[in-house]
Design a protein around this motif. Sequence first.
Motif, PDB file in Angstrom:
ATOM      1  N   LEU A 240       0.855  -1.029  -0.117  1.00 48.59           N
ATOM      2  CA  LEU A 240       0.135   0.056   0.100  1.00 48.59           C
ATOM      3  C   LEU A 240       0.908   1.341  -0.119  1.00 48.59           C
TER       4      LEU A 240
ATOM      5  N   GLU B  22       3.404   3.836  -4.111  1.00 51.94           N
ATOM      6  CA  GLU B  22       2.336   4.432  -4.969  1.00 51.94           C
ATOM      7  C   GLU B  22       2.137   3.726  -6.116  1.00 51.94           C
TER       8      GLU B  22
ATOM      9  N   ASN C  40       1.390   0.857  -6.578  1.00 55.41           N
ATOM     10  CA  ASN C  40       0.180  -0.215  -6.243  1.00 55.41           C
ATOM     11  C   ASN C  40      -0.978   0.369  -5.952  1.00 55.41           C
ATOM     12  N   ARG C  41      -1.050   1.847  -5.789  1.00 54.22           N
ATOM     13  CA  ARG C  41      -2.352   2.321  -5.294  1.00 54.22           C
ATOM     14  C   ARG C  41      -3.592   2.269  -6.120  1.00 54.22           C
ATOM     15  N   ASP C  42      -3.447   1.952  -7.617  1.00 53.32           N
ATOM     16  CA  ASP C  42      -4.572   1.819  -8.313  1.00 53.32           C
ATOM     17  C   ASP C  42      -5.024   0.313  -8.006  1.00 53.32           C
TER      18      ASP C  42
ATOM     19  N   ALA D 193      -4.654  -1.620  -5.506  1.00 55.05           N
ATOM     20  CA  ALA D 193      -5.092  -1.475  -4.240  1.00 55.05           C
ATOM     21  C   ALA D 193      -6.599  -0.948  -4.071  1.00 55.05           C
ATOM     22  N   ALA D 194      -6.982  -0.066  -4.803  1.00 60.04           N
ATOM     23  CA  ALA D 194      -8.116   0.757  -4.761  1.00 60.04           C
ATOM     24  C   ALA D 194      -9.145  -0.092  -5.531  1.00 60.04           C
TER      25      ALA D 194
ATOM     26  N   THR E 174     -10.588   5.904  -3.499  1.00 63.69           N
ATOM     27  CA  THR E 174      -9.091   6.262  -3.323  1.00 63.69           C
ATOM     28  C   THR E 174      -9.042   7.283  -2.141  1.00 63.69           C
TER      29      THR E 174
ATOM     30  N   LEU F 185      -8.395   6.067   1.145  1.00 62.69           N
ATOM     31  CA  LEU F 185      -7.035   5.448   1.336  1.00 62.69           C
ATOM     32  C   LEU F 185      -6.196   6.535   1.848  1.00 62.69           C
ATOM     33  N   LYS F 186      -6.393   7.846   0.981  1.00 60.93           N
ATOM     34  CA  LYS F 186      -5.622   8.879   1.534  1.00 60.93           C
ATOM     35  C   LYS F 186      -5.800   9.475   3.162  1.00 60.93           C
TER      36      LYS F 186
END
Length: 365
Positions: free
Chosen positions: A271, A274, A276-278, A280-281, A296, A299-300
Amino acid sequence: MTWLVRLIGFLSLLLLGTSCGRSSGPEAGPSKDEAPGAAAATTAGAAAGALPAAKPAGAPLRIAYSDWPGWVAWEIALQKGWFKEAGVEVDFKWFEYVPSMEAYSAGKVDAVCVTNGDALVTGGSGAPGVGVVVNDYSNGNDMVVARPGITRVAELKGKKVGVEVGFVSHLLLLHALKSAGLAEKDIQIVNVPTDQTPQTLKSGSVDAIVAWQPSSGQALRELPGSTAIFTSADVPGIIYDLLVVNPKSLAERRADWVKVVKVWDRIARFLLDERNRDEAARIMSARVGLTPEQYTPLLKGTFFLDLAGGMRHLAKGEGLTSVYGSSKLVDEFNVNHNIYKAPLKVEDYLDPSLTAEAVKAGQAP
């Protein structure tokens, strides 16, 4: 789940009153492999001080989780097969938040995902647990949202504020007021279930509400011109999110729980990258029925902690940068609001040794 149903269910858990905790919004119910009615199981044995027996060695570790980013993140490891790679069998069961605590107290699961404050609440009701992973702390998802025209906390003086009394939002509100030199007596508190705060603010019956995501975000969307005038990002560490394990299970299956801790580190590092964020979402939003675009921002607003980060917050201290210090603050809040009667020894509810062992071993599962 309506406020009345949730309150009745949790009264059976505590025999004391309401709780300080998170809600998962629309009721998700038990997992598909769980017997009907498991989420509403009685807690008479736990309230009497009895701890449920641990599962036989080798059986899957039963873990209750619910709709908060730090816990939905376990879905990443489930989807990617990381527990199998780590050599530990797990059975993650999906609940609404309060029923997950009920299931833990009734001995239907071996561990539960809760806030540090709610680990004390279950303990105060006779079902103690030990926090072995610090998943995250809230970093903006919990908010005080005010109607148009109010842009500062100081402007709440004499105003009506909707908040679920005794829950974690209530604690956040007290810190917001303190930041502006105000006290609880300086405002009019209206007890509003968290999942009803958006429509309450929109109706004009209150001047501000306090809620966590997704309710806080919904309030901002539904009332144009509304403003988040204070968030958990202003008091980082006021709300930590944990994996809490039955002490008997921990004693008998410690090696397996260390493997779970190592898997968490893999999730957190995934996580925190960055790139991998898409992905993960996509994985996490599917679990809760949202789109990746909707998920998203959640997550922030969550400060995910890998094991090294968790260790820093597991150092004993008095301030909010320490889970110990934060838990002592919540313990005082719980006693002052009659959630349970006597202060608890917060040291008994945290065990940094599993995280320390995993870090020493190099963290990788």
